[in-house]
Design an enzyme around this catalytic site. Sequence first.
Site, PDB file in Angstrom:
ATOM      1  CE  LYS A  78      54.952  46.484  38.728  1.00  0.00           C
ATOM      2  NZ  LYS A  78      54.558  45.380  39.656  1.00  0.00           N
ATOM      3  CB  SER A 158      50.802  44.521  38.561  1.00  0.00           C
ATOM      4  OG  SER A 158      51.931  44.428  39.421  1.00  0.00           O
ATOM      5  CB  SER A 182      52.678  41.561  40.504  1.00  0.00           C
ATOM      6  OG  SER A 182      51.320  41.886  40.639  1.00  0.00           O
TER       7      SER A 182
END
Lengths: 492, 95
Positions: A78, A158, A182
């Site tokens: 990420k 997210s 997330s």
Amino acid sequence: MSLTDLTLADARELLARREISARELSEAHLEAIEKLNPRLNAFITVTPELALAQAEAADRAYAAGEAGPLAGLPLAIKDLFCTEGVRTTAASLMLENFVPPYESTVTARLRAAGAVFVGKTNLDEFAMGSSNMTSAFGAVANPWTRAGDAAALVPGGSSGGSAAAVAARLALGATGTDTGGSIRQPASFCGIAGMKPTYGRCSRFGIIAFASSLDQAGPMARNVEDCAILLTAMAGFDPKDSTSADRPVPDFHAACTRGVTGLRIGVPKEYAAPGMPDEIAALWQAGRDWLRAAGAELVEISLPHSEYALATYYIVAPAECSSNLARYDGVRFGRREDGADLIEMYERTRAAGFGAEVKRRILIGTYVLSAGYYDAYYLRAQKVRSLILGDFTAAFARCDAILTPTAPSAAFAQGEKMDDPVKMYLNDIYTVPASLAGLPAMSVPVGLNQEGLPLGLQVIGRPFDEETVFAVADKIEKAAGFSARPALRAGG
Amino acid sequence: MPLAPATVRRIAHLARIHIADDDIPRLQGELNGILGWVEQLAALDVEGVQPLTGAARMALRLRDDAVTEGGIPEKILANAPERAGDYFVVPKVVE
């Protein structure tokens, strides 16, 4: 079977037996990224040179009999984890050209374990969102689409780029971060598994901060076992994070096959509220039936303050975000816009560097922390947070793990729920309570809805008892036998 | 109590974010929507409840007051928007 369809555990086995090379495994994933990323936009930065260098190092390590536990396994990172020498953006124009001079502890551990980094994945800007629509680098497409409808859906957020990359077979696993859901909500939307560990289990050092009392890194992969393998490498005490837990890391992989015989599984009665879609209620019931059949006992529990968790979160998280993001001032790193004086430079820099959702949260956070409003909003929210934790503590006196749905819906279309911020916030209704209480929680894929989209169930555990969560999730996964694959995938 | 346009401007200034006048009404609506929604917490009785600041189940550790790293000005300045020698450069603050 194609190299991109392997589980992480199987790939590791083949690498160890030298039946495949780390180089060919990485090349297969890099080719898949080249082919599919233009449509998915799951990666902000692809790192083929780094990946191939790491793969070659892994091949040498296997040849020398010195391979680490993740040697040669292609992972997606990420783009919230600082990676030394590799641009790290947090999906924000503020950090568009930021190249960290240091490495996050979690990615350093993965590197040390021999993992291969294929690239940095897209996310909601500064991890603030549930759809990946707030990224300054464009939306991510979910590799799943509704049956007979090609419209692009969101991957959730997210950690949407990580979830899409794993589901589309562009990486064997990925790192995510979870502040209010997330990791778990995008895992549910993309038909993969994802675990948010106990707060303090993984170091936050080098992860771009959103809400420091909630942020926690965790693994995302195509099954529970792979998540357990990844977490074992990611977790551990780090003196550089003042809230890192100084305790041993269990063998999470071994915990997966423990079984659930004799475990008491809590079912919160308040979650069975009218308005839960029938197909989600049915899968939740199926989850209970599977666990009962596997030898667990079901217990009704009460989490009476859960209904206040979202409102609590949307005071606490913006308050912490407004404080954390004060560092982006155009002075030491990141974007700068010129101004006549220092204040104007700050204001112009932050106006240009932050997107709409980030600005909204900073403004809400600034307001609830401001003189005259602190007690009414922030202090009250912290007290409700205490009540929410108390609910869980009482519940865990009667059960060993809790079962709920992960999200209130399947993936929705890009552009939906954008007109009203509160509508978007409701995505996290089932995930936020465990975040506020700092508990480990995992989403496991269990089935498809009538439109052919994946849905997940969530297992919540006691603090630092990820092992029970893995054991329960593994049983659900095996019973559900989820084997559907998205339309858009490598080799598809 | 809904936020007035002047309050939105004041918060934006506290947060050091420039907001164009045209954007004030839209932001005012969005912020009031969120604040109106979180208002539901007012219904709870929190008398005597201790606030929970975080989820870490531990007291913060102390460490020895010793230098652990340093001497890396080039790394620290590597992302500076503007620098002069080993300094960050900002617009003039004092005339």
